[in-house]
Design a protein around this motif. Structure first.
Motif, PDB file in Angstrom:
ATOM      1  N   ALA A  44     -23.589  10.283  16.605  1.00 20.89           N
ATOM      2  CA  ALA A  44     -23.329  10.793  15.331  1.00 20.89           C
ATOM      3  C   ALA A  44     -24.722  10.691  14.640  1.00 20.89           C
ATOM      4  N   ARG A  45     -25.604   9.630  14.859  1.00 20.72           N
ATOM      5  CA  ARG A  45     -26.927   9.510  14.043  1.00 20.72           C
ATOM      6  C   ARG A  45     -27.597  10.805  14.568  1.00 20.72           C
ATOM      7  N   ARG A  46     -27.720  11.390  15.848  1.00 19.11           N
ATOM      8  CA  ARG A  46     -28.448  12.557  16.098  1.00 19.11           C
ATOM      9  C   ARG A  46     -27.891  13.803  15.691  1.00 19.11           C
ATOM     10  N   LEU A  47     -26.756  13.980  15.425  1.00 24.22           N
ATOM     11  CA  LEU A  47     -25.871  15.134  14.914  1.00 24.22           C
ATOM     12  C   LEU A  47     -26.246  15.343  13.657  1.00 24.22           C
ATOM     13  N   ALA A  48     -26.422  14.177  12.834  1.00 25.27           N
ATOM     14  CA  ALA A  48     -26.616  14.306  11.501  1.00 25.27           C
ATOM     15  C   ALA A  48     -28.180  14.516  11.261  1.00 25.27           C
ATOM     16  N   LEU A  49     -28.962  14.481  12.103  1.00 29.20           N
ATOM     17  CA  LEU A  49     -30.505  15.057  11.988  1.00 29.20           C
ATOM     18  C   LEU A  49     -30.378  16.450  11.850  1.00 29.20           C
ATOM     19  N   LEU A  50     -29.366  17.258  12.339  1.00 33.05           N
ATOM     20  CA  LEU A  50     -29.477  18.619  12.154  1.00 33.05           C
ATOM     21  C   LEU A  50     -29.428  19.055  10.760  1.00 33.05           C
ATOM     22  N   PRO A  51     -30.223  20.030  10.431  1.00 35.19           N
ATOM     23  CA  PRO A  51     -30.041  20.486   9.042  1.00 35.19           C
ATOM     24  C   PRO A  51     -28.810  20.970   8.638  1.00 35.19           C
ATOM     25  N   ARG A  52     -28.633  20.924   7.306  1.00 29.10           N
ATOM     26  CA  ARG A  52     -27.474  21.477   6.716  1.00 29.10           C
ATOM     27  C   ARG A  52     -27.338  22.976   7.031  1.00 29.10           C
ATOM     28  N   GLY A  53     -26.049  23.181   7.624  1.00 27.20           N
ATOM     29  CA  GLY A  53     -25.841  24.556   8.113  1.00 27.20           C
ATOM     30  C   GLY A  53     -26.123  24.899   9.355  1.00 27.20           C
ATOM     31  N   ALA A  54     -26.592  23.969  10.378  1.00 23.77           N
ATOM     32  CA  ALA A  54     -26.779  24.115  11.610  1.00 23.77           C
ATOM     33  C   ALA A  54     -25.388  24.337  12.388  1.00 23.77           C
ATOM     34  N   TYR A  55     -25.565  25.014  13.609  1.00 19.79           N
ATOM     35  CA  TYR A  55     -24.595  25.479  14.467  1.00 19.79           C
ATOM     36  C   TYR A  55     -24.736  24.607  15.717  1.00 19.79           C
ATOM     37  N   VAL A  56     -23.529  24.126  16.297  1.00 23.66           N
ATOM     38  CA  VAL A  56     -23.954  23.383  17.689  1.00 23.66           C
ATOM     39  C   VAL A  56     -23.242  24.087  18.741  1.00 23.66           C
ATOM     40  N   VAL A  57     -23.678  24.163  19.987  1.00 27.14           N
ATOM     41  CA  VAL A  57     -23.007  24.729  21.201  1.00 27.14           C
ATOM     42  C   VAL A  57     -22.973  23.631  22.273  1.00 27.14           C
ATOM     43  N   ASN A  58     -22.191  23.332  23.098  1.00 29.11           N
ATOM     44  CA  ASN A  58     -22.203  22.386  24.036  1.00 29.11           C
ATOM     45  C   ASN A  58     -21.598  23.132  25.403  1.00 29.11           C
ATOM     46  N   ALA A  59     -22.331  23.402  26.123  1.00 29.20           N
ATOM     47  CA  ALA A  59     -21.609  23.849  27.580  1.00 29.20           C
ATOM     48  C   ALA A  59     -22.344  23.025  28.652  1.00 29.20           C
ATOM     49  N   GLY A  60     -22.693  21.689  28.293  1.00 28.91           N
ATOM     50  CA  GLY A  60     -23.334  20.835  29.375  1.00 28.91           C
ATOM     51  C   GLY A  60     -22.073  19.951  29.995  1.00 28.91           C
ATOM     52  N   ARG A  61     -21.847  19.049  29.212  1.00 21.46           N
ATOM     53  CA  ARG A  61     -20.756  18.025  29.580  1.00 21.46           C
ATOM     54  C   ARG A  61     -20.061  17.426  28.545  1.00 21.46           C
ATOM     55  N   GLY A  62     -18.691  16.957  28.320  1.00 19.82           N
ATOM     56  CA  GLY A  62     -18.227  16.741  27.121  1.00 19.82           C
ATOM     57  C   GLY A  62     -18.557  15.180  26.862  1.00 19.82           C
ATOM     58  N   ASP A  63     -19.046  14.564  27.824  1.00 17.54           N
ATOM     59  CA  ASP A  63     -19.326  12.933  27.525  1.00 17.54           C
ATOM     60  C   ASP A  63     -20.769  13.073  26.825  1.00 17.54           C
ATOM     61  N   GLN A  64     -21.415  13.910  26.603  1.00 17.52           N
ATOM     62  CA  GLN A  64     -22.737  13.891  26.110  1.00 17.52           C
ATOM     63  C   GLN A  64     -22.636  14.046  24.472  1.00 17.52           C
ATOM     64  N   LEU A  65     -21.439  14.540  23.965  1.00 15.47           N
ATOM     65  CA  LEU A  65     -21.310  14.657  22.451  1.00 15.47           C
ATOM     66  C   LEU A  65     -20.357  13.801  22.140  1.00 15.47           C
ATOM     67  N   ASP A  66     -20.462  13.238  20.750  1.00 18.16           N
ATOM     68  CA  ASP A  66     -19.496  12.495  19.998  1.00 18.16           C
ATOM     69  C   ASP A  66     -18.512  13.402  19.405  1.00 18.16           C
ATOM     70  N   LEU A  67     -17.491  13.710  19.774  1.00 21.08           N
ATOM     71  CA  LEU A  67     -16.481  14.927  19.485  1.00 21.08           C
ATOM     72  C   LEU A  67     -16.078  14.353  18.054  1.00 21.08           C
ATOM     73  N   ASP A  68     -15.758  13.222  17.613  1.00 22.67           N
ATOM     74  CA  ASP A  68     -15.347  12.700  16.307  1.00 22.67           C
ATOM     75  C   ASP A  68     -16.462  12.820  15.464  1.00 22.67           C
ATOM     76  N   ALA A  69     -17.581  12.512  15.780  1.00 26.59           N
ATOM     77  CA  ALA A  69     -18.606  12.666  14.824  1.00 26.59           C
ATOM     78  C   ALA A  69     -19.090  14.310  14.497  1.00 26.59           C
ATOM     79  N   LEU A  70     -18.975  15.050  15.418  1.00 24.33           N
ATOM     80  CA  LEU A  70     -18.929  16.530  15.162  1.00 24.33           C
ATOM     81  C   LEU A  70     -17.983  16.836  14.296  1.00 24.33           C
ATOM     82  N   LEU A  71     -16.507  16.541  14.336  1.00 19.34           N
ATOM     83  CA  LEU A  71     -15.814  17.105  13.637  1.00 19.34           C
ATOM     84  C   LEU A  71     -15.969  16.596  12.068  1.00 19.34           C
TER      85      LEU A  71
END
Length: 309
Positions: free
Chosen positions: A207-234
């Motif tokens: 959640a902390r790192r995703l929030a560092l992205l500028p407003r309006g940024a777009y995220v792509v994850n094609a690595g592994r699901g456990d690398q990204l906090d899905l709830d925080a992204l939503l």
């Protein structure tokens, strides 16, 4: 090679196609489906996605394991597979070009506002949007190995401004390597993660790192699901901080039909389909690696278990 030694194949599906491809490419090898092997002691090498728990323990003369993909997390930490048995992963096998297509699709979606036009259509809205230059889109690629490096350099060749982050410094044409992830996230319009799953990358995009992205940024994850906090992204998508996301991997796969991610209009979901292993290319690569291994040469793709890749 000893013709009595078996090169076993254990694919989750299409095992017969894999066996046929190996036999065609390397007729000198004795290739059999693992389930058809009469004496497990004859198996000296195996190509597989994964095997049932305990299955490796029966292969007492196993000399090497060839992973049928780039990810190897399912092989690590197994009680039935000794760390002394070399684990060799694929470097590409047709996956890099597919992964580039996946990332380019996201880049063009953001660049040309295709995601916003899709939402406009659903609301019967006619609203042209001003174009922007490719160089104005700041793309950050996480993971600069065989796949990530290919994606980063080819995006740069297509005119995007590309930075990359990896555990070790990399020099790639047209790509600026950056070692400070938190700082880099703040300079990112499109984040593309192609990282392997390791202890260091698990939960990396919290959640902390995703929030560092500028407003309006777009995220792509094609690595592994456990690398990204899905709830925080939503949450960041719902709040409008993030413009959108394109996810190919999830902590639980298949993604449960009841998960709220399915209904998020700013999220595009693909079913772990960003890049598939192509059988002929993979077989050719594994046969080449096997010959190198048997000659005692250095084999590219040999996994450093301390790094998990």
């Amino acid at each position: 090679m000893d013709t009595s030694s078996i090169f076993a194949v254990a694919a989750t599906n299409k095992t017969e196609k894999w066996v046929d491809a190996f036999r065609k490419r390397a007729p000198e090898l004795r290739v059999e489906a693992l389930d058809d092997v009469a004496n497990p002691d004859d198996v000296h090498w195996i190509a597989t996605w994964e095997t049932a728990p305990g299955r490796f323990a029966s292969l007492k003369n196993l000399r090497a394991v060839f992973a049928m993909g780039a990810g190897v997390e399912k092989f690590l930490g197994r009680d039935d597979l000794s760390d002394t048995v070399p684990l060799i992963r694929l470097n590409d096998a047709g996956m890099a070009e597919q992964m580039f297509d996946y990332a380019l699709y996201a880049a063009l979606t953001v660049l040309r506002s295709f995601d916003q036009y899709a939402r406009d259509q659903a609301e019967f809205t006619w609203k042209p949007r001003a174009p922007r230059s490719r160089a104005s889109l700041r793309v950050t690629v996480l993971g600069l190995g065989t796949l990530g490096g290919y994606v980063a350099t080819h995006l740069a060749q297509h005119g995007f401004t590309v930075s990359g982050w990896s555990r070790t410094e990399k020099t790639l044409p047209g790509v600026r390597w950056h070692g400070a992830l938190d700082m880099l996230l703040g300079e990112t319009d499109l984040l593309v993660s192609i990282l392997p799953l390791t202890d260091e990358t698990r939960g990396l995009l919290n959640a902390r790192r995703l929030a560092l992205l500028p407003r309006g940024a777009y995220v792509v994850n094609a690595g592994r699901g456990d690398q990204l906090d899905l709830d925080a992204l939503l949450n960041l998508l719902d709040s409008g901080h993030l413009r959108g996301a394109q996810l190919d991997v999830f902590p639980i796969e298949p993604l449960p039909a009841t998960h709220p991610a399915w209904e998020n209009p700013t999220l595009r979901i693909t079913p772990h389909a960003a890049a598939f292993t192509l059988i002929d290319e993979a077989v050719d690569q594994m046969v080449t690696k096997l010959a190198q291994f048997e000659r005692g040469e250095t084999v590219e793709g040999t996994v450093d278990r301390s790094r998990s890749y």
